[in-house]
Design an enzyme around this catalytic site. Structure first.
Site, PDB file in Angstrom:
ATOM      1  N   HIS A  98       0.790  -1.232   0.000  1.00 17.03           N
ATOM      2  CA  HIS A  98       0.000   0.000   0.000  1.00 17.03           C
ATOM      3  C   HIS A  98       0.828   1.292   0.000  1.00 17.03           C
ATOM      4  O   HIS A  98       0.520   2.258   0.703  1.00 17.03           O
ATOM      5  CB  HIS A  98      -0.958   0.008   1.184  1.00 17.03           C
ATOM      6  CG  HIS A  98      -2.086  -0.981   1.067  1.00 17.03           C
ATOM      7  ND1 HIS A  98      -2.525  -1.479  -0.125  1.00 17.03           N
ATOM      8  CD2 HIS A  98      -2.869  -1.557   2.034  1.00 17.03           C
ATOM      9  CE1 HIS A  98      -3.533  -2.325   0.092  1.00 17.03           C
ATOM     10  NE2 HIS A  98      -3.756  -2.393   1.382  1.00 17.03           N
ATOM     11  N   HIS A 133      -9.689   2.512   0.648  1.00  9.41           N
ATOM     12  CA  HIS A 133      -9.605   1.378   1.577  1.00  9.41           C
ATOM     13  C   HIS A 133     -10.618   1.470   2.725  1.00  9.41           C
ATOM     14  O   HIS A 133     -10.273   1.203   3.879  1.00  9.41           O
ATOM     15  CB  HIS A 133      -8.187   1.290   2.142  1.00  9.41           C
ATOM     16  CG  HIS A 133      -7.760  -0.099   2.518  1.00  9.41           C
ATOM     17  ND1 HIS A 133      -8.307  -0.800   3.568  1.00  9.41           N
ATOM     18  CD2 HIS A 133      -6.830  -0.921   1.974  1.00  9.41           C
ATOM     19  CE1 HIS A 133      -7.727  -1.978   3.669  1.00  9.41           C
ATOM     20  NE2 HIS A 133      -6.819  -2.082   2.706  1.00  9.41           N
ATOM     21  N   GLU A 179     -11.842  -3.170  -2.822  1.00  7.90           N
ATOM     22  CA  GLU A 179     -10.854  -2.221  -3.329  1.00  7.90           C
ATOM     23  C   GLU A 179     -10.662  -2.426  -4.836  1.00  7.90           C
ATOM     24  O   GLU A 179     -10.074  -3.407  -5.264  1.00  7.90           O
ATOM     25  CB  GLU A 179      -9.518  -2.417  -2.616  1.00  7.90           C
ATOM     26  CG  GLU A 179      -9.597  -2.406  -1.094  1.00  7.90           C
ATOM     27  CD  GLU A 179      -8.406  -3.121  -0.482  1.00  7.90           C
ATOM     28  OE1 GLU A 179      -7.257  -2.744  -0.809  1.00  7.90           O
ATOM     29  OE2 GLU A 179      -8.625  -4.058   0.303  1.00  7.90           O
TER      30      GLU A 179
END
Length: 393
Positions: A147, A221, A358
């Site tokens: 991420h 997210h 996502e």
């Protein structure tokens, strides 16, 4: 004398007519103004939210419509701190995991509500190569990079520009990610625009440009629990994913490089199925992810913006539909929530009390030559959109 009287009389009539026309004109303008005001079915409000440990001021914006939907977004991480929608009884409640204050968001947490970048999901061993040059990233999810790194887009301050009109309220966020920030090449200018509409939909538009070849995979997210009761797991939610294939992962949660058919597996969500139905099945992929933590290969990738997935919670009657132009969607069933983080109303977020949908490219794409590319070249315009639409059924 009679001529004079007639002239005066005539002038009076003309004057009266002109005044009358002016009054009607003003009334028409007022009606038009009132009509315009009435069509503004959304609102947006800004407040100060606090200061980060580094001394940066953070603002929070509240977007509301007339159908009972309300979204709070802060400039720290572009985080959705709250998202309220009505249930089938008309009661508006929060359906995303979040905290009560900025301090909690600045501490370690699993990306609650955050914008993710530069690269959503995992990159194997924190390394990738562009034009023969190897780039190294922070290993923040051993043995991989996750991420965008420990100081990714989820921990930066975005500048914000608000606007509203008619049935649309927008919050446009901007961030300049400098060359080699978190190990990624290129000065990257990123815009993320949240748009709340009066049909209870929230668009997320991602845009970016770079001055040097780089890789990019942006996503959002938020963790959802459509029951609005975060003491309850999400196992009774009925999930649909329009995907015939899965991106299988090894034990390190990195793709094997092959795409597999979901038929006759726990990963077949082409028809609505509860999260809990197969999540404890004896399956190597479920074992690797400790449940669902996988990317699905969405169908109709040549069609652009289309239906990708949905979630339905029968007690509340809430339905969430996700539309996107992206090739994949990561469905994560909250397997790593461990009861250590505080809920808004007391208690802690336990395992599987929230799920993520996502939209994104596949994990580790920079190292997988057969996956759709995530390379962004200088002069190109990165642009992708995802819509989260709420309704009752």
């Amino acid at each position: 004398m009679n001529v004079l009287k007639r002239c005066i009389y005539g002038i009076s009539i003309i004057t009266f007519a002109l005044v009358n026309l002016q009054c009607k004109g003003k009334q028409k303008e007022e009606k038009e103004v009132n009509s315009t005001q009435k069509t503004d079915s959304v609102s947006i409000e800004k407040k100060e939210y606090g200061t980060t440990p580094a001394g940066q001021k953070v603002a929070i914006y509240t977007l509301k419509n007339q159908k009972g939907m309300e979204v709070n977004i802060m400039t720290y991480g572009g985080i959705i701190t709250s998202l309220k929608v009505p249930n089938k009884a008309g009661v508006t409640e929060d359906v995303v995991i979040g905290f009560n204050n900025l301090e909690q968001y600045t501490k370690a947490n699993p990306y609650f509500g955050a914008l993710i970048g530069r690269y959503g999901n995992r990159i194997a061993k924190g390394k990738f190569t562009l034009d023969g040059k190897e780039y190294s990233l922070a290993i923040n999810n051993a043995p991989n990079a996750l991420h965008g790194g420990p100081e990714g887009f989820h921990r930066v301050i975005w500048t914000a520009e608000e606007a509203k009109g008619g049935d649309v309220a927008t919050l446009k966020l901007k961030y300049l990610s400098k060359d080699m920030e978190e190990g990624y090449p290129g000065n990257l200018t990123v815009f993320v625009t949240y748009t709340l509409k009066n049909d209870n939909s929230l668009d997320v538009l991602y845009e970016a440009t770079t001055d040097k070849k780089t890789v990019l995979n942006l996503t959002q997210h938020s963790y959802f629990n459509l029951s609005a009761d975060f003491t309850k797991p999400i196992l009774d939610h009925q999930i649909t994913i329009d995907a015939d294939k899965l991106v299988p992962i090894a034990a390190t949660l990195i793709p094997t490089g092959k795409l597999t058919d979901v038929t006759n597996t726990p990963f077949d969500f082409r028809k609505p199925k509860t999260v809990g139905k197969d999540i404890e099945a004896k399956d190597e992929q479920l074992k690797n992810g400790l449940g669902y933590d996988h990317c699905w290969v969405l169908n109709k990738q040549d069609k652009g913006d289309r239906f990708a997935a949905s979630a339905y919670e029968p007690t509340s009657g809430r339905l969430l539909e996700v539309y996107t132009d992206q090739p994949g969607i990561q469905f994560y069933s909250g397997n790593f929530l461990d009861g250590t983080l505080p809920m808004r109303k007391g208690g802690t977020y336990a395992r599987r009390t929230g799920f993520c949908l996502e939209t994104q490219h596949y994990p580790d794409s920079p190292n997988q030559k057969d996956f759709p590319t995530t390379v962004l070249n200088s002069g190109e315009h990165y642009k992708t959109k995802t819509t989260f639409k709420f309704s009752i059924k």
